[in-house]
Motif scaffolding. Structure first.
Motif, mmCIF file in Angstrom:
data_model
loop_
_atom_site.group_PDB
_atom_site.id
_atom_site.type_symbol
_atom_site.label_atom_id
_atom_site.label_comp_id
_atom_site.label_asym_id
_atom_site.label_seq_id
_atom_site.Cartn_x
_atom_site.Cartn_y
_atom_site.Cartn_z
ATOM 1 N N GLY A 1 0.838 -1.193 0.000
ATOM 2 C CA GLY A 1 0.000 0.000 0.000
ATOM 3 C C GLY A 1 0.870 1.238 0.000
ATOM 4 N N THR A 2 0.513 2.217 -0.786
ATOM 5 C CA THR A 2 1.305 3.445 -0.841
ATOM 6 C C THR A 2 0.714 4.507 0.067
ATOM 7 O OG1 THR A 2 0.090 4.194 -2.780
ATOM 8 C CG2 THR A 2 2.166 3.058 -3.180
ATOM 9 N N ALA A 3 1.597 5.143 0.793
ATOM 10 C CA ALA A 3 1.188 6.251 1.654
ATOM 11 C C ALA A 3 0.946 7.473 0.776
ATOM 12 C CB ALA A 3 2.267 6.538 2.688
ATOM 13 N N ILE A 4 -0.152 8.143 1.019
ATOM 14 C CA ILE A 4 -0.468 9.364 0.290
ATOM 15 C C ILE A 4 0.161 10.518 1.068
ATOM 16 C CG2 ILE A 4 -2.302 10.865 -0.550
ATOM 17 C CD1 ILE A 4 -4.104 8.283 -0.522
ATOM 18 N N SER A 5 1.091 11.201 0.441
ATOM 19 C CA SER A 5 1.786 12.311 1.090
ATOM 20 C C SER A 5 0.879 13.526 1.225
ATOM 21 C CB SER A 5 3.021 12.715 0.277
ATOM 22 O OG SER A 5 3.949 11.662 0.233
ATOM 23 N N ALA A 6 1.221 14.367 2.168
ATOM 24 C CA ALA A 6 0.553 15.661 2.316
ATOM 25 C C ALA A 6 1.474 16.734 1.748
ATOM 26 C CB ALA A 6 0.275 15.946 3.791
ATOM 27 N N THR A 7 0.891 17.777 1.193
ATOM 28 C CA THR A 7 1.682 18.864 0.626
ATOM 29 C C THR A 7 0.932 20.178 0.690
ATOM 30 O OG1 THR A 7 2.938 19.619 -1.315
ATOM 31 C CG2 THR A 7 0.862 18.489 -1.746
#
Length: 185
Positions: A24-30
């Motif tokens: 599962g890929t972590a969704i980054s915050a920006t």
């Protein structure tokens, strides 16, 4: 997973996910503006500057950095979400973030994706057409620092041929997650 902007990290992840449903890929915050076609919560968690800072103070981030004039970070809740789904987390971050994550999670397996050359990297950044010349120059300056740190990683994959690089990444991820074969054994 880390490497310079334009090294092909996103392309390799897209190759990996269909064959490894247990990743599962972590969704980054920006804080950067959303690009055309991006969806909040799918491509990134797009946060206003004040919200990002508030969440830093609350300890919500595993790592966070200021990169190319914007803030980026990995929310702890993302890793918790992936683990709760019974999957192995994959985080795409830049060098400062990888260092911070490694300090917090020393057992994490770190992979560096490198371009075949600095010239190829510049061409990729220019060809994708998402950044102006000043941003590309800043990304190239940052890339020189990132490339010099590649030996800090457990594995280095040179993305010269996407099929070969994807195979190398698949082997590294399977080993890091304790899985065998393309379907996870």
């Amino acid at each position: 997973m880390s490497g310079p902007s334009g090294a092909g990290k996103g392309t390799l992840i897209q190759r990996l996910l269909p064959i490894f449903p247990w990743v599962g890929t972590a969704i980054s915050a920006t804080t950067r503006p959303m690009r055309e076609g991006e969806v909040d919560g799918r491509h990134y968690h797009f946060l206003a500057e004040d919200e990002f800072v508030r969440r830093i103070a609350a300890g919500d981030f595993l790592e966070h950095v200021h990169y190319a004039g914007r803030r980026y970070g990995t929310l702890r809740s993302e890793l918790n979400r992936i683990r709760a789904e019974g999957r192995c987390p994959l985080v795409e971050i830049e060098l400062q973030g990888a260092r911070a994550m490694r300090a917090d999670m020393p057992d994490a397996f770190a992979v560096f994706i490198a371009p075949p050359s600095i010239e190829a990297l510049r061409a990729r950044l220019e060809d994708r057409g998402t950044d102006d010349a000043a941003v590309i120059e800043e990304r190239m300056r940052i890339s020189a620092v990132e490339l010099a740190a590649r030996d800090e990683f457990d594995a280095v994959i040179v993305n010269d041929d996407v099929d070969t690089a994807a195979s190398e990444l698949a082997r590294a991820v399977a080993a890091a997650c304790g899985r065998e074969g393309a379907q996870g054994g």
